[in-house]
Design a protein around this motif. Structure first.
Motif, PDB file in Angstrom:
ATOM      1  N   ALA A  83       0.802  -1.284  -0.043  1.00 45.09           N
ATOM      2  CA  ALA A  83      -0.013  -0.115  -0.031  1.00 45.09           C
ATOM      3  C   ALA A  83       0.836   1.274   0.165  1.00 45.09           C
ATOM      4  CB  ALA A  83      -1.021  -0.193   1.236  1.00 45.09           C
ATOM      5  N   PRO A  84       1.858   1.238   0.832  1.00 46.77           N
ATOM      6  CA  PRO A  84       2.739   2.593   0.876  1.00 46.77           C
ATOM      7  C   PRO A  84       3.368   2.810  -0.530  1.00 46.77           C
ATOM      8  CG  PRO A  84       3.455   0.998   2.486  1.00 46.77           C
ATOM      9  CD  PRO A  84       2.190   0.619   2.171  1.00 46.77           C
ATOM     10  N   ILE A  85       3.894   1.517  -1.071  1.00 43.40           N
ATOM     11  CA  ILE A  85       4.441   1.686  -2.334  1.00 43.40           C
ATOM     12  C   ILE A  85       3.626   2.128  -3.518  1.00 43.40           C
ATOM     13  CG2 ILE A  85       5.520   0.390  -4.314  1.00 43.40           C
ATOM     14  CD1 ILE A  85       6.810  -1.496  -2.247  1.00 43.40           C
ATOM     15  N   ASN A  86       2.409   1.519  -3.384  1.00 39.47           N
ATOM     16  CA  ASN A  86       1.535   2.206  -4.345  1.00 39.47           C
ATOM     17  C   ASN A  86       1.216   3.457  -4.174  1.00 39.47           C
ATOM     18  OD1 ASN A  86       0.973  -0.351  -5.925  1.00 39.47           O
ATOM     19  ND2 ASN A  86      -0.764  -0.970  -4.293  1.00 39.47           N
ATOM     20  N   ASP A  87       1.049   4.052  -3.035  1.00 37.13           N
ATOM     21  CA  ASP A  87       0.730   5.399  -2.728  1.00 37.13           C
ATOM     22  C   ASP A  87       1.888   6.235  -3.490  1.00 37.13           C
ATOM     23  OD1 ASP A  87      -1.639   5.013  -1.423  1.00 37.13           O
ATOM     24  OD2 ASP A  87      -1.029   5.054   0.539  1.00 37.13           O
ATOM     25  N   GLY A  88       3.200   5.827  -3.030  1.00 38.18           N
ATOM     26  CA  GLY A  88       4.320   6.586  -3.432  1.00 38.18           C
ATOM     27  C   GLY A  88       4.639   6.653  -4.963  1.00 38.18           C
ATOM     28  N   VAL A  89       4.265   5.484  -5.808  1.00 37.08           N
ATOM     29  CA  VAL A  89       4.270   5.528  -7.065  1.00 37.08           C
ATOM     30  C   VAL A  89       3.284   6.546  -7.624  1.00 37.08           C
ATOM     31  CG1 VAL A  89       4.273   4.115  -9.271  1.00 37.08           C
ATOM     32  CG2 VAL A  89       5.320   3.381  -7.230  1.00 37.08           C
ATOM     33  N   ARG A  90       1.972   6.497  -7.273  1.00 39.66           N
ATOM     34  CA  ARG A  90       1.029   7.439  -7.557  1.00 39.66           C
ATOM     35  C   ARG A  90       1.318   8.862  -7.564  1.00 39.66           C
ATOM     36  NH1 ARG A  90      -2.786   3.147  -5.119  1.00 39.66           N
ATOM     37  NH2 ARG A  90      -2.933   1.618  -6.864  1.00 39.66           N
ATOM     38  N   GLU A  91       2.241   9.050  -6.518  1.00 39.51           N
ATOM     39  CA  GLU A  91       2.495  10.602  -6.396  1.00 39.51           C
ATOM     40  C   GLU A  91       3.645  10.949  -7.545  1.00 39.51           C
ATOM     41  OE1 GLU A  91       1.742  12.975  -4.185  1.00 39.51           O
ATOM     42  OE2 GLU A  91       0.133  11.962  -3.202  1.00 39.51           O
ATOM     43  N   THR A  92       4.074  10.346  -8.199  1.00 41.14           N
ATOM     44  CA  THR A  92       5.207  10.558  -9.013  1.00 41.14           C
ATOM     45  C   THR A  92       4.497  10.852 -10.422  1.00 41.14           C
ATOM     46  OG1 THR A  92       5.456   8.184 -10.072  1.00 41.14           O
ATOM     47  CG2 THR A  92       6.659   8.678  -7.941  1.00 41.14           C
ATOM     48  N   SER A  93       5.461  11.655 -11.272  1.00 48.84           N
ATOM     49  CA  SER A  93       4.885  11.810 -12.464  1.00 48.84           C
ATOM     50  C   SER A  93       6.073  11.745 -13.468  1.00 48.84           C
ATOM     51  CB  SER A  93       4.379  13.230 -12.950  1.00 48.84           C
ATOM     52  OG  SER A  93       5.437  14.269 -12.408  1.00 48.84           O
ATOM     53  N   SER A  94       7.365  11.173 -12.945  1.00 52.82           N
ATOM     54  CA  SER A  94       8.334  10.762 -13.895  1.00 52.82           C
ATOM     55  C   SER A  94       8.128   9.436 -14.707  1.00 52.82           C
ATOM     56  CB  SER A  94       9.500  10.377 -12.829  1.00 52.82           C
ATOM     57  OG  SER A  94       9.281   9.340 -11.996  1.00 52.82           O
ATOM     58  N   ARG A  95       8.994   9.545 -15.809  1.00 53.59           N
ATOM     59  CA  ARG A  95       8.552   8.008 -16.625  1.00 53.59           C
ATOM     60  C   ARG A  95       8.994   6.846 -15.733  1.00 53.59           C
ATOM     61  NH1 ARG A  95      11.734   6.535 -22.247  1.00 53.59           N
ATOM     62  NH2 ARG A  95      10.411   4.891 -22.770  1.00 53.59           N
ATOM     63  N   TRP A  96      10.297   7.074 -15.269  1.00 55.93           N
ATOM     64  CA  TRP A  96      10.472   5.791 -14.517  1.00 55.93           C
ATOM     65  C   TRP A  96      10.468   5.966 -13.049  1.00 55.93           C
ATOM     66  CZ3 TRP A  96      11.795   1.917 -17.517  1.00 55.93           C
ATOM     67  CH2 TRP A  96      11.896   2.165 -19.180  1.00 55.93           C
ATOM     68  N   VAL A  97      10.553   4.670 -12.469  1.00 55.58           N
ATOM     69  CA  VAL A  97      10.429   4.824 -10.870  1.00 55.58           C
ATOM     70  C   VAL A  97      11.285   3.636 -10.420  1.00 55.58           C
ATOM     71  CG1 VAL A  97       8.944   4.183  -8.586  1.00 55.58           C
ATOM     72  CG2 VAL A  97       7.930   5.423 -10.529  1.00 55.58           C
ATOM     73  N   ALA A  98      12.217   3.986  -9.284  1.00 50.80           N
ATOM     74  CA  ALA A  98      13.084   3.176  -8.788  1.00 50.80           C
ATOM     75  C   ALA A  98      12.690   2.881  -7.358  1.00 50.80           C
ATOM     76  CB  ALA A  98      14.530   3.666  -8.773  1.00 50.80           C
ATOM     77  N   LEU A  99      12.491   1.628  -6.693  1.00 52.31           N
ATOM     78  CA  LEU A  99      12.118   1.441  -5.469  1.00 52.31           C
ATOM     79  C   LEU A  99      13.340   1.330  -4.437  1.00 52.31           C
ATOM     80  CD1 LEU A  99       9.108  -0.948  -5.471  1.00 52.31           C
ATOM     81  CD2 LEU A  99       9.217   1.478  -5.758  1.00 52.31           C
ATOM     82  N   LEU A 100      13.080   1.617  -3.290  1.00 55.48           N
ATOM     83  CA  LEU A 100      14.387   1.366  -2.284  1.00 55.48           C
ATOM     84  C   LEU A 100      13.820   1.006  -0.870  1.00 55.48           C
ATOM     85  CD1 LEU A 100      17.423   1.517  -1.838  1.00 55.48           C
ATOM     86  CD2 LEU A 100      17.039   4.221  -1.516  1.00 55.48           C
ATOM     87  N   ASP A 101      14.045  -0.299  -0.490  1.00 61.67           N
ATOM     88  CA  ASP A 101      13.951  -0.479   0.836  1.00 61.67           C
ATOM     89  C   ASP A 101      14.620   0.331   1.863  1.00 61.67           C
ATOM     90  OD1 ASP A 101      12.316  -2.665  -0.297  1.00 61.67           O
ATOM     91  OD2 ASP A 101      13.878  -4.322   0.495  1.00 61.67           O
ATOM     92  N   GLN A 102      13.882   0.765   2.865  1.00 64.98           N
ATOM     93  CA  GLN A 102      14.274   1.629   3.664  1.00 64.98           C
ATOM     94  C   GLN A 102      15.715   1.145   4.590  1.00 64.98           C
ATOM     95  OE1 GLN A 102      11.256   1.532   6.689  1.00 64.98           O
ATOM     96  NE2 GLN A 102      11.799  -0.070   7.902  1.00 64.98           N
ATOM     97  N   ASP A 103      16.065  -0.026   4.333  1.00 58.22           N
ATOM     98  CA  ASP A 103      17.667  -0.350   4.782  1.00 58.22           C
ATOM     99  C   ASP A 103      18.578  -0.681   4.039  1.00 58.22           C
ATOM    100  OD1 ASP A 103      16.078  -2.631   4.124  1.00 58.22           O
ATOM    101  OD2 ASP A 103      16.030  -3.417   6.204  1.00 58.22           O
ATOM    102  N   PHE A 227      22.457  -2.273  -6.238  1.00 58.44           N
ATOM    103  CA  PHE A 227      22.349  -1.825  -4.907  1.00 58.44           C
ATOM    104  C   PHE A 227      22.721  -3.029  -3.913  1.00 58.44           C
ATOM    105  CE2 PHE A 227      18.877  -5.018  -5.818  1.00 58.44           C
ATOM    106  CZ  PHE A 227      18.647  -5.796  -4.691  1.00 58.44           C
ATOM    107  N   ARG A 228      22.783  -2.333  -2.522  1.00 58.50           N
ATOM    108  CA  ARG A 228      23.463  -3.556  -1.570  1.00 58.50           C
ATOM    109  C   ARG A 228      22.416  -3.725  -0.543  1.00 58.50           C
ATOM    110  NH1 ARG A 228      27.781  -1.330   1.488  1.00 58.50           N
ATOM    111  NH2 ARG A 228      28.784  -3.488   1.714  1.00 58.50           N
ATOM    112  N   LYS A 229      21.994  -5.158  -0.508  1.00 57.80           N
ATOM    113  CA  LYS A 229      20.798  -5.773   0.501  1.00 57.80           C
ATOM    114  C   LYS A 229      21.305  -5.645   2.019  1.00 57.80           C
ATOM    115  CE  LYS A 229      17.097  -7.237   1.489  1.00 57.80           C
ATOM    116  NZ  LYS A 229      15.809  -6.277   1.529  1.00 57.80           N
ATOM    117  N   ARG A 230      20.965  -4.860   2.734  1.00 58.86           N
ATOM    118  CA  ARG A 230      21.438  -4.998   4.230  1.00 58.86           C
ATOM    119  C   ARG A 230      20.625  -6.309   4.944  1.00 58.86           C
ATOM    120  NH1 ARG A 230      23.195  -1.115   7.602  1.00 58.86           N
ATOM    121  NH2 ARG A 230      22.639   0.543   6.170  1.00 58.86           N
ATOM    122  N   VAL A 231      21.423  -6.950   5.618  1.00 59.12           N
ATOM    123  CA  VAL A 231      20.944  -8.356   6.311  1.00 59.12           C
ATOM    124  C   VAL A 231      21.217  -7.782   7.654  1.00 59.12           C
ATOM    125  CG1 VAL A 231      21.274 -10.726   6.761  1.00 59.12           C
ATOM    126  CG2 VAL A 231      21.506  -9.728   4.512  1.00 59.12           C
TER     127      VAL A 231
END
Length: 321
Positions: A83-103, A227-231
């Motif tokens: 749900a928060p990802i969907n909300d965030g993407v809908r706030e954009t107007s760029s052509r491309w979207v990159a997701l990034l986990d908080q950690d 990207f680097r995935k934090r464990v």
């Protein structure tokens, strides 16, 4: 400064972060955006009703690094990342979207490398690439795509390669290491709209569900580390037993939705991959659970994974089951 007018151009990129009680790592995460050789037009931070000061830390880091950003505050916690990802993407107007986990952390050329690879495949709308897992002790050896999957072309640098739907599905079913994390999702906003966004009923497997629906039209793979995935002990999916118990079934539903049916042996293959991943992380309890499920589904690799779990632990697991 905070920006309510998100840019739009042919190569514009927005970064979306779903944030929930992420104060511990969010400063480092935002700093990795600030270090990009190609800056995003905006960073969208969606607060999923956090109870810590992660939002203020994130906003301060954006200001420090001169990033245009937007904060979206949800009125209540959603219980998952979709749900928060969907909300965030809908706030954009760029052509491309990159997701990034908080950690997680972006490599400095993450956006630049992604756009360069996509420029070669003008029809493509989804890109994923290599990654490196790390912990507080440093990089974890053997945790990139090639080492985990045994497919050499997935790592080592060089230009991008287009994987059609059949090849994507084959790699996913055999190894389950193509996407690794939602931090590996770089997609065209029109694709997000066409597939209906992230499934808010899929819980912690919503990234897999989205990836599988997107890869029906193929994926550009970038063999550079993006990207680097934090464990760490608080990774959301590591300790959520109820969510993990349903992950394999959700992945199967996603396969059906994406390809109109479940390929033979899908459940055992995915369970065996999950068993391998948890054994690699040292979580033998969950590794044994998945290996056992894989074995019951008739997957030979389930037996191989059980054989790699320390005997002292396996004895306790078998007696409990």
């Amino acid at each position: 400064m905070e920006n309510n007018h998100l840019g739009s151009s042919d190569s514009s990129v927005s970064v979306v972060i779903a944030l929930f009680n992420g104060a511990q790592f969010i400063k480092d995460t935002v700093e990795s955006i600030g270090a990009q050789t190609v800056r995003p037009c905006c960073t969208v931070i969606v607060d999923d009703k956090s109870t810590d000061n992660g939002v203020s830390i994130a906003a301060s880091a954006c200001e420090t690094h001169g990033l245009d950003y937007k904060v979206v505050r949800r009125p209540r916690n959603s219980g998952g990342p979709a749900a928060p990802i969907n909300d965030g993407v809908r706030e954009t107007s760029s052509r491309w979207v990159a997701l990034l986990d908080q950690d997680d952390l972006l490599m400095p050329t993450r956006i630049e490398d992604s756009l360069r690879c996509l420029s070669v495949f003008s029809h493509a709308r989804f890109l994923a690439g290599d990654y490196q897992s790390f912990s507080e002790s440093g990089d974890i050896p053997g945790s990139n795509a090639a080492a985990l999957s045994g497919i050499s072309m997935l790592s080592g640098g060089g230009g991008g390669v287009f994987l059609d739907a059949t090849r994507c599905l084959e790699i996913f079913l055999r190894h389950n290491y193509l996407q690794r994390s939602s931090s590996n999702h770089f997609f065209c906003r029109t694709l997000f709209e066409d597939v209906g966004g992230y499934d808010e009923e899929s819980g912690l497997a919503s990234d897999y569900h989205f990836f599988l629906r997107c890869m029906k039209e193929g994926v550009v793979w970038c063999p550079r580390t993006l990207f680097r995935k934090r464990v760490h002990p608080n990774n959301s999916w590591v300790n959520d037993i109820s969510a993990l118990k349903n992950t394999v079934a959700i992945q199967g539903d996603a396969l059906s939705a994406a390809f109109g049916g479940r390929p033979s042996g899908w459940r055992g293959k995915i369970a065996a991959d999950n068993a391998r991943e948890f054994r690699w992380k040292g979580n033998f309890r969950l590794s044994a659970r998945y290996a056992w499920e894989s074995l019951l589904a008739g997957e030979a690799n389930g037996a191989l994974e059980l054989a790699k779990i320390p005997l002292s632990f396996l004895r306790r697991f078998v007696f409990k089951n």
